[in-house]
Design a protein around this motif. Structure first.
Motif, mmCIF file in Angstrom:
data_model
loop_
_atom_site.group_PDB
_atom_site.id
_atom_site.type_symbol
_atom_site.label_atom_id
_atom_site.label_comp_id
_atom_site.label_asym_id
_atom_site.label_seq_id
_atom_site.Cartn_x
_atom_site.Cartn_y
_atom_site.Cartn_z
ATOM 1 N N PRO A 44 8.776 5.140 2.456
ATOM 2 C CA PRO A 44 7.781 5.322 1.399
ATOM 3 C C PRO A 44 6.528 6.052 1.856
ATOM 4 O O PRO A 44 5.902 6.766 1.065
ATOM 5 C CB PRO A 44 7.474 3.892 0.953
ATOM 6 N N ALA A 45 6.151 5.902 3.124
ATOM 7 C CA ALA A 45 4.935 6.564 3.614
ATOM 8 C C ALA A 45 5.054 8.086 3.558
ATOM 9 O O ALA A 45 4.043 8.789 3.463
ATOM 10 C CB ALA A 45 4.641 6.115 5.044
ATOM 11 N N LEU A 46 6.295 8.590 3.612
ATOM 12 C CA LEU A 46 6.523 10.035 3.583
ATOM 13 C C LEU A 46 7.183 10.504 2.291
ATOM 14 O O LEU A 46 7.509 11.685 2.161
ATOM 15 C CB LEU A 46 7.400 10.448 4.770
ATOM 16 N N PRO A 59 0.812 -1.230 0.000
ATOM 17 C CA PRO A 59 0.000 0.000 0.000
ATOM 18 C C PRO A 59 0.839 1.272 0.000
ATOM 19 O O PRO A 59 0.506 2.237 -0.700
ATOM 20 C CB PRO A 59 -0.825 -0.131 1.293
ATOM 21 N N GLU A 60 1.920 1.286 0.792
ATOM 22 C CA GLU A 60 2.763 2.477 0.843
ATOM 23 C C GLU A 60 3.566 2.654 -0.436
ATOM 24 O O GLU A 60 3.701 3.773 -0.949
ATOM 25 C CB GLU A 60 3.703 2.398 2.042
ATOM 26 N N GLU A 61 4.114 1.552 -0.941
ATOM 27 C CA GLU A 61 5.000 1.667 -2.102
ATOM 28 C C GLU A 61 4.239 1.829 -3.409
ATOM 29 O O GLU A 61 4.761 2.403 -4.363
ATOM 30 C CB GLU A 61 5.944 0.469 -2.145
ATOM 31 N N ALA A 62 2.996 1.359 -3.456
ATOM 32 C CA ALA A 62 2.188 1.541 -4.665
ATOM 33 C C ALA A 62 1.974 3.020 -4.944
ATOM 34 O O ALA A 62 2.049 3.469 -6.102
ATOM 35 C CB ALA A 62 0.847 0.823 -4.510
ATOM 36 N N PHE A 85 3.555 -6.372 -8.979
ATOM 37 C CA PHE A 85 2.893 -5.080 -9.156
ATOM 38 C C PHE A 85 3.819 -4.086 -9.849
ATOM 39 O O PHE A 85 3.418 -3.389 -10.788
ATOM 40 C CB PHE A 85 2.440 -4.526 -7.803
ATOM 41 N N VAL A 86 5.070 -4.015 -9.384
ATOM 42 C CA VAL A 86 6.014 -3.045 -9.940
ATOM 43 C C VAL A 86 6.293 -3.360 -11.409
ATOM 44 O O VAL A 86 6.242 -2.462 -12.267
ATOM 45 C CB VAL A 86 7.318 -3.025 -9.127
#
Length: 270
Positions: free
Chosen positions: A255-257, A14-17, A44-45
Motif C-alpha cells: 500500500p505504501a507504493l 495510515p498507508e491504507e487510508a 474506517f473502510v
C-alpha cells in the motif's frame, strides 16, 4: 482505464487510508482482503465507502487461511462470516483460493479429487446463491492444465456463481505455461460466460514477491522473458487492458507504493 484498481489488506491504517482515498478520488475499483486485521481499519473502510460522494466498485478477497474451496464443508461458519463481511462492504463479488497448498496432480487420484471438488463446488454455489454473491477462483499453486480441468468441471456442473480470477504473478511462478497461453485460455473462458478478475504484480519468477511495477522497473525485471514472451511487463499490462477491457484489474502490491505504482503504469499505458 478506470478498470485498474487498488487493494488493501487491513494491516496499516495510515498507508491504507491513502489508498482508499485515492480509489475514491480517482473512481477506481477497490479490493479489500478479509483477513484478520485491525478493527479500526475495518471501521474506517466501511464508513469511508459509505460516505463517498460517488460510490466505487468494491470486491473482497476471502481469507484463504479460513476458507478455501477444498475445505468448504469443514469451514461453513467461517464462510458465512466472510460472505456477511463482503455484503457489509457492498462487494459485488469475492475472490477465493482453491486450497492453502498444492492439490494432488497424480492421475490415480484425479477421480477422487473430482468427486471431492464437485461436492465443494456445489456447496459454494449454494452459499453464493444464498447471499447472491459470486466467487472467483484464483490461480495459485497449479499449472494451466489444472485450472482448465477445474473450470471444465465448473462448466459440467452448470454453476452460475463461480468465475475466475487470474493472478499474473502466480502464473509466472507456479506454472510452466507462458502468459500468452494463459490469456488464450481466459478468452475461451470468457466466451463461455465466465467472468474474469485480474491480480497484477511483478516478481522474478522465484517467489511470490508482489512487487510494484515501480520496484520491478528499478530492479531491471521489466523485460521480456520466457513467461511474457515478446512482451515486457508494461506491454503485457496493455495487452490485458486491450483484450479484457470490461474486467477489473487490481494491483496487489504494497500500500505504501500503491499510488505511485498506479501513476507509473497509467503514464506508461497512456
Amino acid at each position: 482505464m478506470q478498470r485498474f484498481g487498488f487493494k488493501i489488506m487491513k494491516k496499516n491504517l495510515p498507508e491504507e487510508a491513502q489508498v482508499v482515498h485515492a480509489a475514491i478520488a480517482q473512481q477506481r475499483p477497490l479490493e479489500v482482503g478479509l483477513y484478520q486485521g485491525d478493527a479500526e481499519i475495518w471501521e474506517f473502510v466501511v464508513a469511508t465507502l459509505r460516505e463517498a460522494a460517488q460510490p466505487i466498485p468494491v470486491n473482497t478477497h476471502f481469507n484463504h487461511y479460513q476458507a478455501t474451496l477444498f475445505g468448504l464443508d469443514r469451514q461453513e461458519e467461517a464462510l458465512h462470516q466472510q460472505f456477511a463481511s463482503a455484503k457489509t462492504l457492498g462487494s459485488t463479488y469475492s475472490i477465493m483460493h482453491a486450497h492453502k497448498y498444492s492439490l494432488s496432480q497424480r492421475p490415480a487420484f484425479r477421480d477422487a479429487l473430482s468427486e471431492h471438488l464437485t461436492r465443494q463446488l456445489r456447496l459454494l454455489e449454494r452459499f453464493c446463491a444464498e447471499y447472491d454473491h459470486p466467487v472467483h477462483i484464483e490461480n495459485t499453486f497449479h499449472s494451466l492444465a489444472f485450472y482448465r480441468w477445474l473450470f471444465e468441471l465448473v462448466e459440467r456442473l452448470e454453476l452460475r456463481y463461480v468465475h475466475c480470477c487470474f493472478d499474473i504473478g502466480h502464473a509466472k511462478i507456479w506454472s510452466p505455461e507462458s502468459l500468452p497461453q494463459w490469456l488464450q485460455w481466459l478468452h475461451e473462458l470468457e466466451g463461455k460466460g465466465v467472468r474474469l478478475h485480474f491480480h497484477l504484480h511483478a516478481n522474478n519468477g522465484l517467489s511470490d514477491q508482489h512487487l510494484t511495477f515501480v520496484e520491478s522497473e528499478s530492479l531491471g525485471l521489466n523485460r521480456a522473458d520466457d513467461y511474457t514472451q515478446a512482451w515486457d511487463y508494461f506491454t503485457a499490462l496493455a495487452q490485458l487492458h486491450q483484450q479484457f477491457p470490461d474486467s477489473r484489474k487490481v494491483f496487489e502490491v504494497k500500500p505504501a507504493l500503491a499510488v505511485a505504482n498506479m501513476e507509473l503504469v497509467m503514464a506508461r499505458l497512456a
